[in-house]
Design a protein around this motif. Structure first.
Motif, PDB file in Angstrom:
ATOM      1  N   THR A 100       0.828  -1.202   0.000  1.00  0.00           N
ATOM      2  CA  THR A 100       0.000   0.000   0.000  1.00  0.00           C
ATOM      3  C   THR A 100       0.867   1.258   0.000  1.00  0.00           C
ATOM      4  N   ALA A 101       1.958   1.220   0.766  1.00  0.00           N
ATOM      5  CA  ALA A 101       2.887   2.357   0.789  1.00  0.00           C
ATOM      6  C   ALA A 101       3.555   2.547  -0.575  1.00  0.00           C
ATOM      7  N   GLU A 104       1.258   4.325  -2.946  1.00  0.00           N
ATOM      8  CA  GLU A 104       1.240   5.768  -2.728  1.00  0.00           C
ATOM      9  C   GLU A 104       2.424   6.441  -3.409  1.00  0.00           C
ATOM     10  N   GLU A 105       3.573   5.779  -3.403  1.00  0.00           N
ATOM     11  CA  GLU A 105       4.737   6.345  -4.095  1.00  0.00           C
ATOM     12  C   GLU A 105       4.515   6.388  -5.603  1.00  0.00           C
TER      13      GLU A 105
END
Length: 223
Positions: A100-101, A104-105
């Motif tokens: 998920t991180a 976002e990137e």
């Protein structure tokens, strides 16, 4: 490191990064002097490159192998099932928060792509991080071993299409969808997203080999 391993590593890097282009002659005397090794370890290195398909015999010598439309298509025929298997395993075994991180990137990757000062290299580093995290999450050493030679050739082919911002922005969105599916633990959606990405990547990489890319490149800069 053995002399043959060092020569192999340096030549492989030069070929993948296009410092040595398709058709360039890998002359033993010249390359031995350039790499600082004797001819015996150089021959071992050249044999390994030939075995990998990065070089090819030509008469009594060895040249950097060509990249053809058929070769790119063949590469993706093998890549597709391997990458799909990897994301399916990663969806079940991976850390959702990590993917998920990464999503976002990728959602913010437009700033990287539009940055003329090393932005594209930073974007490719982000893609490589996603690849590594998928590999780690899949936890299948046989799958990883099968992917290694494919990724070597893929890195070389990417340089051939280098690389319009429009396609990179689309690629970032595709990678975002893959990462979101992995973060949700949805194996079917992760595989479907990977299939879309690989289809679009193949079409883009084929275009310079069929002549379409040059026309598109001129239109981007003069239209």
């Amino acid at each position: 490191m053995r002399a043959s391993d060092r020569a192999y590593s340096l030549l492989r890097s030069d070929i993948v990064e296009w410092r040595l282009a398709p058709g360039d002659l890998l002359a033993e005397v010249e390359q031995s002097a350039r790499l600082g090794v004797s001819r015996t370890p150089l021959r071992e290195a050249l044999s390994r490159l030939v075995a990998e398909g990065l070089a090819a015999p030509a008469g009594r010598g060895v040249v950097v192998s060509a990249i053809s439309l058929d070769a790119v298509t063949d590469l993706f025929e093998v890549r597709l099932p391997l990458e799909c298997a990897a994301v399916r395993l990663a969806a079940h075994r991976g850390d959702p928060a990590l993917f998920t991180a990464l999503a976002e990137e990728f959602a913010a990757a437009g700033r990287l792509i539009e940055d003329d000062d090393g932005g594209q290299d930073a974007y490719y580093a982000l893609v490589a991080r996603l690849d590594r995290e998928i590999d780690d999450a899949a936890r299948n050493p046989y799958l990883l071993q099968a992917q290694k030679p494919i990724r070597t050739h893929l890195a070389r082919v990417r340089r051939l299409a280098r690389d319009n911002p429009r396609r990179l922005l689309a690629s970032a969105r595709e990678h975002e969808q893959i990462a979101l599916a992995l973060g949700a633990g949805n194996a079917e959606l992760a595989e479907a997203s990977m299939r879309v990405h690989l289809h679009n990547s193949l079409q883009h990489l084929r275009s310079p080999l069929t002549g379409d890319h040059d026309t598109h490149h001129r239109e981007e800069h003069h239209g």
